[in-house]
Scaffold this motif. Structure first.
Motif, PDB file in Angstrom:
ATOM      1  N   GLN A  41       0.797  -1.344   0.076  1.00  0.00           N
ATOM      2  CA  GLN A  41      -0.035  -0.006   0.258  1.00  0.00           C
ATOM      3  C   GLN A  41       0.668   1.108   0.057  1.00  0.00           C
ATOM      4  OE1 GLN A  41      -2.309  -0.896   3.632  1.00  0.00           O
ATOM      5  NE2 GLN A  41      -4.105  -1.658   2.272  1.00  0.00           N
ATOM      6  N   TRP A  42       1.860   1.257   0.801  1.00  0.00           N
ATOM      7  CA  TRP A  42       3.122   2.367   0.580  1.00  0.00           C
ATOM      8  C   TRP A  42       3.566   2.662  -0.648  1.00  0.00           C
ATOM      9  CZ3 TRP A  42       4.555   6.636   2.379  1.00  0.00           C
ATOM     10  CH2 TRP A  42       5.867   6.924   2.168  1.00  0.00           C
ATOM     11  N   PHE A  43       3.901   1.603  -1.543  1.00  0.00           N
ATOM     12  CA  PHE A  43       4.425   1.792  -2.808  1.00  0.00           C
ATOM     13  C   PHE A  43       3.397   2.295  -3.594  1.00  0.00           C
ATOM     14  CE2 PHE A  43       6.920  -2.444  -1.661  1.00  0.00           C
ATOM     15  CZ  PHE A  43       7.933  -1.689  -0.888  1.00  0.00           C
ATOM     16  N   VAL A  44       2.055   1.777  -3.453  1.00  0.00           N
ATOM     17  CA  VAL A  44       1.028   2.455  -4.192  1.00  0.00           C
ATOM     18  C   VAL A  44       0.951   3.831  -3.802  1.00  0.00           C
ATOM     19  CG1 VAL A  44      -1.458   2.712  -4.492  1.00  0.00           C
ATOM     20  CG2 VAL A  44      -0.403   0.410  -4.351  1.00  0.00           C
ATOM     21  N   LEU A  45       0.772   4.337  -2.610  1.00  0.00           N
ATOM     22  CA  LEU A  45       0.841   5.971  -2.551  1.00  0.00           C
ATOM     23  C   LEU A  45       2.058   6.517  -2.849  1.00  0.00           C
ATOM     24  CD1 LEU A  45      -0.370   5.820   1.282  1.00  0.00           C
ATOM     25  CD2 LEU A  45      -1.584   6.558  -0.620  1.00  0.00           C
ATOM     26  N   VAL A  46       3.106   5.995  -2.853  1.00  0.00           N
ATOM     27  CA  VAL A  46       4.529   6.532  -3.492  1.00  0.00           C
ATOM     28  C   VAL A  46       4.269   6.807  -5.091  1.00  0.00           C
ATOM     29  CG1 VAL A  46       6.832   6.443  -3.797  1.00  0.00           C
ATOM     30  CG2 VAL A  46       6.024   5.936  -1.721  1.00  0.00           C
ATOM     31  N   TYR A  97      -6.198   7.845  -7.967  1.00  0.00           N
ATOM     32  CA  TYR A  97      -5.831   9.102  -7.268  1.00  0.00           C
ATOM     33  C   TYR A  97      -5.706   8.980  -5.883  1.00  0.00           C
ATOM     34  CZ  TYR A  97      -7.192  10.901 -11.816  1.00  0.00           C
ATOM     35  OH  TYR A  97      -7.294  11.137 -13.175  1.00  0.00           O
ATOM     36  N   PRO A  98      -4.554   9.618  -5.207  1.00  0.00           N
ATOM     37  CA  PRO A  98      -4.568   9.759  -3.877  1.00  0.00           C
ATOM     38  C   PRO A  98      -5.501  10.588  -3.241  1.00  0.00           C
ATOM     39  CG  PRO A  98      -2.547  10.839  -4.862  1.00  0.00           C
ATOM     40  CD  PRO A  98      -3.448  10.438  -5.851  1.00  0.00           C
ATOM     41  N   THR A  99      -6.160  10.428  -2.203  1.00  0.00           N
ATOM     42  CA  THR A  99      -7.197  11.501  -1.376  1.00  0.00           C
ATOM     43  C   THR A  99      -6.276  12.538  -0.619  1.00  0.00           C
ATOM     44  OG1 THR A  99      -7.305   9.917   0.493  1.00  0.00           O
ATOM     45  CG2 THR A  99      -9.004   9.816  -1.490  1.00  0.00           C
ATOM     46  N   LYS A 100      -6.986  13.291  -0.136  1.00  0.00           N
ATOM     47  CA  LYS A 100      -6.281  14.131   1.009  1.00  0.00           C
ATOM     48  C   LYS A 100      -5.806  13.232   2.027  1.00  0.00           C
ATOM     49  CE  LYS A 100      -6.690  18.431   3.788  1.00  0.00           C
ATOM     50  NZ  LYS A 100      -7.264  18.179   5.049  1.00  0.00           N
ATOM     51  N   LYS A 101      -6.512  12.446   2.729  1.00  0.00           N
ATOM     52  CA  LYS A 101      -5.984  11.387   3.599  1.00  0.00           C
ATOM     53  C   LYS A 101      -4.891  10.779   3.319  1.00  0.00           C
ATOM     54  CE  LYS A 101      -7.979   8.303   7.091  1.00  0.00           C
ATOM     55  NZ  LYS A 101      -9.133   7.152   7.342  1.00  0.00           N
ATOM     56  N   GLY A 102      -4.850  10.056   1.761  1.00  0.00           N
ATOM     57  CA  GLY A 102      -3.944   9.231   1.603  1.00  0.00           C
ATOM     58  C   GLY A 102      -2.358  10.256   1.348  1.00  0.00           C
ATOM     59  N   SER A 103      -2.829  11.608   0.944  1.00  0.00           N
ATOM     60  CA  SER A 103      -1.555  12.512   0.812  1.00  0.00           C
ATOM     61  C   SER A 103      -0.955  12.595   2.213  1.00  0.00           C
ATOM     62  CB  SER A 103      -1.938  13.848   0.065  1.00  0.00           C
ATOM     63  OG  SER A 103      -2.264  13.499  -1.184  1.00  0.00           O
ATOM     64  N   GLU A 104      -1.724  12.697   3.303  1.00  0.00           N
ATOM     65  CA  GLU A 104      -1.348  13.097   4.859  1.00  0.00           C
ATOM     66  C   GLU A 104      -0.392  11.825   5.319  1.00  0.00           C
ATOM     67  OE1 GLU A 104      -4.883  13.730   6.536  1.00  0.00           O
ATOM     68  OE2 GLU A 104      -5.122  16.023   5.814  1.00  0.00           O
ATOM     69  N   ILE A 105      -0.960  10.533   4.798  1.00  0.00           N
ATOM     70  CA  ILE A 105      -0.308   9.333   5.207  1.00  0.00           C
ATOM     71  C   ILE A 105       1.083   9.167   4.553  1.00  0.00           C
ATOM     72  CG2 ILE A 105      -0.294   6.879   5.021  1.00  0.00           C
ATOM     73  CD1 ILE A 105      -3.488   7.208   5.579  1.00  0.00           C
ATOM     74  N   GLN A 107       3.025  11.846   3.476  1.00  0.00           N
ATOM     75  CA  GLN A 107       3.872  12.924   3.967  1.00  0.00           C
ATOM     76  C   GLN A 107       4.283  12.463   5.424  1.00  0.00           C
ATOM     77  OE1 GLN A 107       4.935  15.453   2.488  1.00  0.00           O
ATOM     78  NE2 GLN A 107       3.704  15.343   0.746  1.00  0.00           N
ATOM     79  N   LEU A 108       3.474  11.877   6.263  1.00  0.00           N
ATOM     80  CA  LEU A 108       3.891  11.193   7.457  1.00  0.00           C
ATOM     81  C   LEU A 108       4.922  10.188   7.418  1.00  0.00           C
ATOM     82  CD1 LEU A 108       3.533  10.854  10.625  1.00  0.00           C
ATOM     83  CD2 LEU A 108       1.679   9.240  10.092  1.00  0.00           C
ATOM     84  N   MET A 109       4.613   9.086   6.424  1.00  0.00           N
ATOM     85  CA  MET A 109       5.468   8.046   6.216  1.00  0.00           C
ATOM     86  C   MET A 109       6.634   8.356   5.617  1.00  0.00           C
ATOM     87  SD  MET A 109       4.290   5.661   8.036  1.00  0.00           S
ATOM     88  CE  MET A 109       5.133   4.324   7.810  1.00  0.00           C
ATOM     89  N   VAL A 113      10.159   7.108   7.176  1.00  0.00           N
ATOM     90  CA  VAL A 113      10.917   6.211   6.626  1.00  0.00           C
ATOM     91  C   VAL A 113      12.221   6.658   6.358  1.00  0.00           C
ATOM     92  CG1 VAL A 113      11.172   5.106   4.265  1.00  0.00           C
ATOM     93  CG2 VAL A 113       8.958   4.685   5.352  1.00  0.00           C
ATOM     94  N   THR A 114      12.312   8.042   6.303  1.00  0.00           N
ATOM     95  CA  THR A 114      13.495   8.655   6.006  1.00  0.00           C
ATOM     96  C   THR A 114      14.461   8.654   7.119  1.00  0.00           C
ATOM     97  OG1 THR A 114      12.802  10.382   4.377  1.00  0.00           O
ATOM     98  CG2 THR A 114      14.711  11.110   5.464  1.00  0.00           C
ATOM     99  N   GLU A 115      13.791   8.723   8.555  1.00  0.00           N
ATOM    100  CA  GLU A 115      14.498   8.550   9.463  1.00  0.00           C
ATOM    101  C   GLU A 115      15.078   7.212   9.873  1.00  0.00           C
ATOM    102  OE1 GLU A 115      15.926  10.875  12.047  1.00  0.00           O
ATOM    103  OE2 GLU A 115      15.189  12.227  10.250  1.00  0.00           O
ATOM    104  N   GLU A 116      13.976   6.242   9.580  1.00  0.00           N
ATOM    105  CA  GLU A 116      14.424   4.817   9.805  1.00  0.00           C
ATOM    106  C   GLU A 116      15.521   4.620   8.958  1.00  0.00           C
ATOM    107  OE1 GLU A 116      14.512   1.064  11.596  1.00  0.00           O
ATOM    108  OE2 GLU A 116      14.186   3.025  12.263  1.00  0.00           O
ATOM    109  N   ARG A 117      15.571   5.130   7.599  1.00  0.00           N
ATOM    110  CA  ARG A 117      16.896   4.938   6.604  1.00  0.00           C
ATOM    111  C   ARG A 117      18.224   5.243   7.197  1.00  0.00           C
ATOM    112  NH1 ARG A 117      14.513   6.303   0.645  1.00  0.00           N
ATOM    113  NH2 ARG A 117      13.514   4.447   0.370  1.00  0.00           N
ATOM    114  N   LYS A 118      18.051   6.461   7.461  1.00  0.00           N
ATOM    115  CA  LYS A 118      19.098   7.081   8.244  1.00  0.00           C
ATOM    116  C   LYS A 118      19.645   6.030   9.213  1.00  0.00           C
ATOM    117  CE  LYS A 118      17.855  11.839   7.712  1.00  0.00           C
ATOM    118  NZ  LYS A 118      17.568  13.123   8.281  1.00  0.00           N
TER     119      LYS A 118
END
Length: 145
Positions: A41-46, A97-105, A107-109, A113-118
């Motif tokens: 689902q994350w890959f789809v949102l990306v 299409y992503p919804t507003k809620k999907g876009s918010e998820i 942005q959060l992730m 994910v960026t922090e976890e990758r570091k």
């Protein structure tokens, strides 16, 4: 006599083991942030954030599992993360299409994910990643039909 197969040094096993560990880690991160979000689902949102309106069939092809993708998309639509609508030029195709809620998820992730990758990649160099990508891409290319 043949030597026994050494599973611990099998590249396929090592990749499989790593994918499973990354999947569990991602789901822990999502859960810690109050989300019931699977890696697929994350890959789809990306993908949708970069290509809003891409077709459902393109997503299925991208992830090489059309039936599972259809289920994942229905689930994401029920959660209000995406919107699926008929293509106005070809009613047989659906656009996603992503919804507003999907876009918010998303942005959060991205931040999570960026922090976890570091954290996870701190001992690896940019050259390590270039080499890894070259090798994994070559293995992929040789394994597809």
């Amino acid at each position: 006599m043949n030597e026994p197969f050494d599973l611990e040094n099998s590249y396929a096993y090592l990749i499989y083991r790593t994918v499973r560990a990354l999947r569990r880690q991602f789901m822990r991160l999502a859960s810690a942030n109050g989300l019931d979000l699977y890696p697929e689902q994350w890959f789809v949102l990306v993908r949708l954030m970069k290509q809003p309106g891409c077709s459902q069939s393109d997503l299925g092809r991208d992830f090489d599992d059309r039936p599972s993708m259809a289920r994942a998309l229905r689930n994401m639509e029920e959660k209000g993360w995406i919107k699926i609508q008929s293509n106005p030029e070809d009613g047989r195709k659906n656009q996603v299409y992503p919804t507003k809620k999907g876009s918010e998820i998303y942005q959060l992730m991205v931040a999570v994910v960026t922090e976890e990758r570091k954290r996870m990649f701190k001992k690896l160099s940019s050259q390590d990643f270039k080499t890894f990508k070259r090798i994994i891409d070559q293995i992929y290319e040789e394994s597809i039909d």
